[in-house]
Design an enzyme around this catalytic site. Structure first.
Site, mmCIF file in Angstrom:
data_model
loop_
_atom_site.group_PDB
_atom_site.id
_atom_site.type_symbol
_atom_site.label_atom_id
_atom_site.label_comp_id
_atom_site.label_asym_id
_atom_site.label_seq_id
_atom_site.Cartn_x
_atom_site.Cartn_y
_atom_site.Cartn_z
ATOM 1 C CG ASN A 7 -3.557 -0.683 -13.017
ATOM 2 O OD1 ASN A 7 -3.488 -0.959 -11.816
ATOM 3 N ND2 ASN A 7 -2.828 -1.306 -13.923
ATOM 4 N N GLY A 63 0.778 -1.233 0.000
ATOM 5 C CA GLY A 63 0.000 0.000 0.000
ATOM 6 C C GLY A 63 0.812 1.287 0.000
ATOM 7 C CG ASN A 75 1.631 3.277 -5.772
ATOM 8 O OD1 ASN A 75 2.010 4.302 -6.320
ATOM 9 N ND2 ASN A 75 2.240 2.101 -5.921
ATOM 10 C CG HIS A 118 2.077 -1.907 -15.291
ATOM 11 N ND1 HIS A 118 1.771 -3.145 -14.751
ATOM 12 C CD2 HIS A 118 3.139 -2.099 -16.101
ATOM 13 C CE1 HIS A 118 2.613 -4.042 -15.231
ATOM 14 N NE2 HIS A 118 3.447 -3.431 -16.048
ATOM 15 C CG LEU A 133 -0.841 -7.171 -7.125
ATOM 16 C CD1 LEU A 133 0.344 -7.837 -6.461
ATOM 17 C CD2 LEU A 133 -0.377 -6.310 -8.297
ATOM 18 C CD GLU A 169 4.930 2.122 -8.896
ATOM 19 O OE1 GLU A 169 3.867 1.808 -8.350
ATOM 20 O OE2 GLU A 169 5.884 1.341 -9.009
ATOM 21 C CG ASP A 198 -0.955 -4.097 -17.826
ATOM 22 O OD1 ASP A 198 -1.068 -3.431 -16.796
ATOM 23 O OD2 ASP A 198 -0.388 -5.190 -17.875
#
Ligand code: GAR
Length: 198
Positions: A108, A13, A15, A110, A91, A181, A151
């Site tokens: 999202n 976590g 992000n 990535h 995920l 990110e 994606d």
């Protein structure tokens, strides 16, 4: 009115933490994080949410199965009047049917420069392992809308990060998080919330 954001997580976590900090320091003025949903039991991300006073629910995909998980998730999103879903290190795979109910409303992050190192099997550290074995000199992160998991969807933001000769998957992952990110995701969430407010 502030746009209501749900963050879906599976693991550490960081992000999510970046989003919560950004919100608290005024960098997401058009949105608020109203709910965190973890798809796995015991994810540290849920603790982070609680420390910031944000409700965190666990819906175990393993226990509920795909259809049960998505039905429960849909009910929570409705209950919390969610406008935007952020996949922040989430995920699990969401079905095409679920995704089609949230057009332009799922985003999202990535950890590569899509279209490199993305798609089936590319998640978390595996992405950085693949980048190192290929010998790329630049990698990075991508924030994209989700039309197809994992994606697919329009790219919103990307940032390149240098790969160093001494990198391990772990050191590279950390640099991509710090330099790309944690910077891109709050910025993209604010941009989407602002857009939805118009
Ligand atoms: C992050 O690097 C994120 O980009 C990646 O998982 C990590 C989760 O870390 N996501 C994917 O690989 C999605 N395909 P976090 O739980 O500390 O945010």
């Amino acid at each position: 009115m502030l746009k209501r954001v749900a963050v879906l997580v599976s693991g550490g976590g960081t992000n999510l933490e970046a989003l919560l900090n950004a919100r608290e320091s005024g960098r997401i003025p058009h949105g608020e994080i109203v709910l965190v949903v973890s798809g796995t039991t015991g994810a540290y991300a849920a603790e982070r949410a609680k420390k910031h006073g944000v409700p965190a629910l666990t819906l175990s995909r393993k226990e509920l199965g795909q259809a049960g998980f998505e039905a429960a998730l849909a009910a929570c999103l409705k209950e919390y009047h969610v406008d935007l879903i952020v996949l922040a290190g989430f995920l699990s795979i969401l079905s095409a049917d679920f995704v089609s109910r949230w057009p332009e409303r799922i985003v999202n992050i990535h950890p590569s420069l899509i279209p490199a190192f993305c798609g089936k099997g590319f998640y978390g550290l595996r992405v950085h392992e693949a980048a190192l074995s290929r010998g790329v000199k630049l990698t990075g992160a991508t924030v994209h809308l989700v039309n197809e998991i994992p994606d697919g969807g329009r790219i919103l933001l990307q940032k390149a990060v240098e790969v160093l000769p001494s990198d391990t998957p772990e050191t590279l992952q950390r640099r991509v998080m710090e330099q790309a990110e944690w910077v891109l995701l709050p910025r993209a969430v604010e941009a989407l919330c602002e857009q939805l407010s118009q």
